[in-house]
Scaffold this motif. Structure first.
Motif, mmCIF file in Angstrom:
data_model
loop_
_atom_site.group_PDB
_atom_site.id
_atom_site.type_symbol
_atom_site.label_atom_id
_atom_site.label_comp_id
_atom_site.label_asym_id
_atom_site.label_seq_id
_atom_site.Cartn_x
_atom_site.Cartn_y
_atom_site.Cartn_z
ATOM 1 N N TRP A 1 -12.157 -1.160 26.835
ATOM 2 C CA TRP A 1 -12.958 -2.283 26.539
ATOM 3 C C TRP A 1 -12.351 -3.552 27.243
ATOM 4 C CZ3 TRP A 1 -13.143 1.228 22.752
ATOM 5 C CH2 TRP A 1 -14.541 1.971 22.476
ATOM 6 N N ARG A 2 -11.539 -3.384 28.342
ATOM 7 C CA ARG A 2 -10.865 -4.581 29.000
ATOM 8 C C ARG A 2 -11.945 -5.643 29.418
ATOM 9 N NH1 ARG A 2 -5.830 -5.005 30.923
ATOM 10 N NH2 ARG A 2 -5.587 -2.565 30.710
ATOM 11 N N GLY A 3 -12.260 -6.858 29.145
ATOM 12 C CA GLY A 3 -12.978 -7.639 29.306
ATOM 13 C C GLY A 3 -14.328 -7.550 28.962
ATOM 14 N N ARG A 4 -14.391 -6.676 27.675
ATOM 15 C CA ARG A 4 -15.724 -6.537 27.296
ATOM 16 C C ARG A 4 -15.498 -6.730 25.669
ATOM 17 N NH1 ARG A 4 -17.862 -0.935 27.813
ATOM 18 N NH2 ARG A 4 -15.789 -0.014 28.419
ATOM 19 N N THR A 5 -14.643 -7.382 25.051
ATOM 20 C CA THR A 5 -14.320 -7.627 23.899
ATOM 21 C C THR A 5 -14.565 -9.260 23.586
ATOM 22 O OG1 THR A 5 -12.797 -5.965 23.597
ATOM 23 C CG2 THR A 5 -12.839 -7.802 21.924
#
Length: 279
Positions: A247-251
């Motif tokens: 979830w890199r960049g999606r947290t």
């Protein structure tokens, strides 16, 4: 708290034996000294009234981790929900919440002290109702309607700005806290998110774990974060290598102060979350 009730009874008995017993104020249409003893009602009172009409608010409202009105709270006196404080501050009206110490509320009812009891808001409709209740009690119905109108305008703006509906896994500082029927879930939905916690059969509040997140496979992770420096055990999941990579960049984070209490500032929370999700 039994101690609060016992203290109030003792003070009343002592006062009754003196030449100047503590006077219970009569209810007035426009109280000039309002005392709030609940973190959530504090914020409504602070939004409705100028500092000079507020006898005190609870100490919790001075903490930005749970209060959006901490700067305003810093301008008025503090209480800890103690019976002695009610007598000492002698407010025209006490504003209590459903989570306020039952013994204190019961005692104030028995002696006839002017008080309103406000339910905990779990929906936007609840917020409208509680704002109107407090606004009417403090003699500021027009100000209450203005706060509601501002909230509704922000919610309408968010509804117009919803173009996508990402699947979101959200929790507060320690566990999945966005179950159906909670204010957190209302915020997510109004911001345009699909709350994957609704897909969890036999939902129970508990710490998020890697296996659950991988199974749900949300588009975004939203973590309720207190406004404090440093980390906590609640951050363990987002620090996990699998979560960081998948979830890199999606947290993203949203302060718990936005949804721990139902206040008219909730519209701001919805727009803020919507903007974060879009980025």
């Amino acid at each position: 708290m039994r101690a609060a009730a016992a203290s109030l009874m003792l003070l009343l008995l002592v006062g009754g034996c003196s030449q100047h017993p503590p006077a219970v104020p009569s209810a007035v249409a426009r109280p000039l000294r309002v005392m709030s003893v609940n973190q959530c009602t504090d914020q409504i009172v602070l939004a409705l009234l100028p500092p000079e009409r507020i006898a005190s608010v609870s100490w919790l409202s001075h903490d930005p981790a749970g209060s959006l009105m901490a700067p305003a709270a810093a301008r008025v006196a503090v209480n800890h929900g103690q019976a002695e404080e009610v007598l000492r501050q002698a407010p025209d009206l006490v504003v209590a919440g459903s989570f306020t110490t039952p013994a204190l509320r019961g005692m104030l009812r028995r002696i006839g002290w002017p008080m309103i009891e406000v339910d905990h808001a779990q929906t936007f409709d609840d917020i409208r109702r509680t704002v109107r209740q407090v606004a009417a009690a403090v003699g500021e119905p027009a100000r209450g309607e203005a706060l509601i109108a501002d909230m509704d305008a922000r919610l309408a703006q968010a509804a117009r700005g919803t173009t996508r509906h990402p699947r979101v896994a959200a929790w507060d500082g320690s566990g999945f806290g966005a179950a159906a029927g909670t204010l957190y879930d209302e915020v997510l939905t109004a911001a345009g998110a699909r709350n994957v916690v609704r897909e969890m059969g036999g939902y129970s509040y508990g710490r998020p774990d890697i296996e659950t997140l991988l199974k749900l496979d949300p588009d975004l992770i939203v973590q309720g974060a207190a406004v404090r420096s440093g980390g906590s055990l609640g951050d363990d999941v987002t620090r996990h290598r699998v979560v960081r990579e998948h979830w890199r960049g999606r947290t993203l984070r949203i302060s718990q102060a936005y949804y721990v209490c139902g206040t008219p500032m909730i519209g701001e929370a919805v727009l803020k979350l919507q903007g974060e999700m879009a980025r």
